[in-house]
Design an enzyme around this catalytic site. Structure first.
Site, PDB file in Angstrom:
ATOM      1  N   LYS A  65       0.865  -1.182   0.000  1.00 59.73           N
ATOM      2  CA  LYS A  65       0.000   0.000   0.000  1.00 59.73           C
ATOM      3  C   LYS A  65       0.895   1.223   0.000  1.00 59.73           C
ATOM      4  O   LYS A  65       2.037   1.160   0.472  1.00 59.73           O
ATOM      5  CB  LYS A  65      -0.885   0.014   1.259  1.00 59.73           C
ATOM      6  N   ASP A  67      -6.923   4.262  -4.692  1.00 61.03           N
ATOM      7  CA  ASP A  67      -7.473   4.054  -3.350  1.00 61.03           C
ATOM      8  C   ASP A  67      -8.140   5.391  -2.986  1.00 61.03           C
ATOM      9  O   ASP A  67      -8.451   6.185  -3.887  1.00 61.03           O
ATOM     10  CB  ASP A  67      -6.344   3.672  -2.372  1.00 61.03           C
TER      11      ASP A  67
HETATM   12  N1  GLU Z   1      -7.209   0.092  -3.136  1.00 64.58           N
HETATM   13  C1  GLU Z   1      -7.971  -1.096  -3.378  1.00 64.58           C
HETATM   14  C2  GLU Z   1      -7.982  -1.979  -2.147  1.00 64.58           C
HETATM   15  O1  GLU Z   1      -7.778  -1.532  -1.045  1.00 64.58           O
HETATM   16  C3  GLU Z   1      -7.533  -1.810  -4.652  1.00 64.58           C
HETATM   17  C4  GLU Z   1      -6.124  -2.277  -4.685  1.00 64.58           C
HETATM   18  C5  GLU Z   1      -5.668  -2.800  -6.027  1.00 64.58           C
HETATM   19  O2  GLU Z   1      -6.500  -2.871  -6.924  1.00 64.58           O
HETATM   20  O3  GLU Z   1      -4.496  -3.113  -6.134  1.00 64.58           O
HETATM   21  O4  GLU Z   1      -8.263  -3.152  -2.216  1.00 64.58           O
END
Ligand code: GLU
Length: 418
Positions: A108, A148
């Protein structure tokens, strides 16, 4: 390491990890390994603002685990972003990807910034410089960012372009959640919300209920909540209340989401929507509905309001919206809580589809994406549900338990932590 692990979300996630680890009797070395991320990158992102000043924004990318495949997870632009929160969210991505059966690890990232205060020009510069700082650590086979909170397909387009400029050729697989025109996938935009709706259907079915007869309250009308509302409304659910940064609205017979979407397209926020009454954001969480879907930030249902929550089913569209203590209290009362790593997994599932399509340069139609997503969401829900029945545990610990079983096996096969 202290600043990594000191945040509430990190501590909550560790508690779930330890309880689920105990339950499946995980190897002690594997458990220790999973408690900390593999790598945390901190960068300063200087941006020449429109008025000529240079402002420095702190940026992070935390790569938690890559046992199952390349690191994968979103990038968040929000004023509350900090190292510990990003680290906790990176852990949740590892467990989410493992639970859903994807060949991906967890990561993340984020920048501590209020994106609403920046012009498009400033946002573009911020994103391009951040991408350059992260260049050695990301890539289609290494670590694949996605949208996100506070980021979107335009952010991903700038990242793709900056990364490709350095490579000398177009690297579409470096990010997911891109616009369709430059290698994005049909169905990615609505994927997280649609996945939440599939899990709402499954959760209701465990109580012999159907979404067509359900009353739902949705906190947050962003990338997740808006699509939960649209998809659930299309299936005939009554959306009694929704909220965004401007406030919350309520209608006892259900809000017409098609009209609301049109209103927001024109007015940016839902405040002032004529066919509903304004209510307090806190009141929305406490409504007497069949399903409550918190789709904003973490920690919204906590010890201060847990006693007033009336919904018998809570489906976590956001990451970490129910704190551990609140989770325990609600579970004791018989509330069914579908945890984030299961409920909001639809986004990363379609990110995985997008990454695969970019590798083979063969693109799927939207109905194919939706069908494949439904299969994975239904199957994952059933697996967690059956595990919970067998172990007599709540869905949060069970989702983590299922996820850990797969990870532990893979770690053992790779000779990690043994
Ligand atoms: N931000 C989204 C999550 O928390 C998607 C992450 C992604 O697609 O890599 O799952």
């Amino acid at each position: 390491m202290e600043s990594l692990t000191e945040g509430a979300l990190y501590r909550n996630t560790l508690r779930t990890l330890e309880s689920a680890g105990d339950l499946i009797k995980i190897n002690a070395n594997a458990l220790e390994r999973l408690k900390l991320p593999r790598r945390a990158v901190i960068v300063s992102v200087p941006v020449k603002m429109d008025d000529g000043r240079v402002q420095i924004f702190p940026g992070y990318r935390v790569q938690h685990n890559q046992t199952l495949g390349p690191f994968k997870g979103g990038l968040r632009y929000h004023q509350s972003v900090n190292l510990s929160e990003v680290a906790a969210l990176s852990m949740l991505m590892t467990f989410k990807n493992s639970l859903l059966g994807l060949p991906l690890g967890g990561a993340k990232g984020g920048i501590t910034v209020n994106p609403n205060l920046l012009s498009m020009n400033e946002l573009e510069h911020l994103t391009r410089r951040f991408t350059t700082e992260l260049n050695p650590f990301i890539g289609p086979d290494k670590d694949i960012p996605a949208p996100d909170v506070g980021t979107d397909s335009q952010t991903m387009a700038w990242m793709l372009d900056t990364y490709s400029m350095d490579s000398g050729f177009s690297q579409t697989g470096v990010v997911t959640g891109k616009p369709i025109e430059i290698g994005g996938s049909h169905g990615r935009e609505c994927a997280t919300g649609l996945g939440v709706v599939y899990t709402i259907e499954k959760a209701l079915a465990t109580r012999n209920r159907k979404i067509q007869d359900a009353k739902i309250a949705i906190q947050g009308f962003g990338k997740v909540g808006m699509h939960v509302a649209i998809e659930a409304f299309a299936l005939g659910a009554k959306i009694l209340a929704v909220s965004d940064v401007s406030g919350a609205i309520y209608h006892p017979e259900g809000i017409n989401i098609t009209q609301l979407k049109k209103y927001i397209d024109e007015n940016k926020v839902l405040k002032g929507f004529p066919n509903a009454q304004g209510i307090d954001g806190e009141e929305l969480l406490e409504l007497d509905v069949d399903v409550l879907a918190p789709c904003a930030l973490d920690g919204t249902i906590n010890s201060t309001n847990v006693d007033r929550i009336k919904a018998p089913i809570i489906v976590e569209g956001a990451n970490g919206p129910v704190t551990m203590n609140a989770n325990d209290e609600l579970c004791k009362k018989g509330v069914l809580i579908v945890p984030d790593i299961l409920a909001n997994g639809g986004g990363v599932v379609v990110s995985y589809f997008e990454w695969v399509q970019d590798i083979v340069w063969l693109f799927w139609q939207e109905d194919e994406v939706r069908q494949k997503l439904k299969t994975i969401m239904y199957r994952s829900f059933d697996t967690v549900w059956n595990f919970a029945q067998e172990k007599q545990e709540n869905l949060r610990i069970s989702a983590m338990g299922v996820s850990l079983q797969r990870l532990e096996k893979a770690m053992k096969l790779r000779g990690q932590a043994w």
